[in-house]
Design a protein around this motif. Structure first.
Motif, short mmCIF file in Angstrom:
data_model
loop_
_atom_site.label_atom_id
_atom_site.label_comp_id
_atom_site.label_asym_id
_atom_site.label_seq_id
_atom_site.Cartn_x
_atom_site.Cartn_y
_atom_site.Cartn_z
N ARG A 40 0.56 -1.34 -0.33
CA ARG A 40 0.30 -0.30 0.17
C ARG A 40 0.91 0.96 -0.28
NH1 ARG A 40 -1.96 3.45 3.74
NH2 ARG A 40 -1.53 2.33 5.55
N GLN B 259 -1.75 8.06 -1.13
CA GLN B 259 -2.36 8.76 -2.64
C GLN B 259 -2.84 9.77 -2.42
OE1 GLN B 259 -3.66 6.20 -5.39
NE2 GLN B 259 -6.01 6.87 -6.10
N TRP C 2 -6.68 -0.30 -1.18
CA TRP C 2 -5.85 -0.70 -1.90
C TRP C 2 -5.82 -1.75 -1.81
CZ3 TRP C 2 -2.10 2.35 -4.00
CH2 TRP C 2 -0.87 1.86 -3.99
N GLY D 114 -6.93 3.94 -3.93
CA GLY D 114 -5.93 4.54 -2.88
C GLY D 114 -6.59 5.66 -2.08
N ALA E 227 -5.30 6.53 -8.58
CA ALA E 227 -4.75 6.80 -9.28
C ALA E 227 -4.52 7.61 -10.31
CB ALA E 227 -3.21 5.48 -9.37
N PRO F 270 1.59 7.31 -7.07
CA PRO F 270 1.57 7.37 -5.79
C PRO F 270 3.35 6.12 -5.52
CG PRO F 270 0.22 5.51 -6.21
CD PRO F 270 -0.05 6.14 -6.66
#
Length: 170
Positions: free
Chosen positions: A10, A13, A104, A109, A142, A148
């Motif tokens: 993980r 984000q 995740w 995120g 994302a 991220p």
């Protein structure tokens, strides 16, 4: 993705793709929060799921370290029972961790927002007396232009000890 893989991979984000999050995924994330451990099983939390873009912009404007909430496609506002002063923060933190890991695992995120105007967000959401905003968790896919990034962990030998502090080997 299994639980351990989600925990170990993980990332935080703060930038999100312009893509809605499916209600079914948000429901699974909330279920993960509901299943967190809590002292005496008091479950001192409530979860407010937000998908309305205008509401997300309003909330984001009230998050001094989480303005990115305004660009997220969804968020879950975690409320805590203020009458449970001793354990509510710990219990809610466990729920947040469960939700972040579940998100995740589902391809989403988040980033825990720590500084916000809780009174104004509470008024916006109709939060009743005896409850307060614990955190805001934006969720989304994302942003491919701003994925991220991994942050380095402290060396294992500095933080893991066996039998007594200073013994880094089992």
């Amino acid at each position: 993705m299994d639980a351990l893989e989600a925990i170990l991979s993980r990332r935080v984000q703060r930038a999100f793709a312009d893509q809605p999050v499916e209600r079914e995924k948000l429901s699974k994330i909330v279920e993960a929060g509901r299943h967190a451990m809590s002292a005496r099983n008091l479950q001192p939390w409530n979860f407010v799921v937000i998908q309305n873009r205008d509401r997300l912009k309003e909330i984001g404007a009230l998050c001094s370290t989480g303005r990115f909430v305004a660009q997220s496609p969804s968020a879950i506002v975690v409320l805590k029972d203020v009458t449970n002063a001793r354990w509510a923060d710990v219990d809610c933190a466990q729920a947040v961790q469960n939700m972040a890991n579940a998100g995740w695992a589902l391809g989403l995120g988040t980033c825990w927002v720590g500084n916000f105007d809780g009174a104004k967000i509470g008024a916006l959401l109709g939060v009743k007396d005896g409850w307060a905003i614990f955190t805001v968790l934006p969720f989304g896919y994302a942003d491919p232009k701003n994925p991220p990034q991994a942050k380095p962990l402290k060396p294992r030998g500095e933080i893991v000890h066996y039998e007594r502090v200073g013994n880094a080997k089992p």
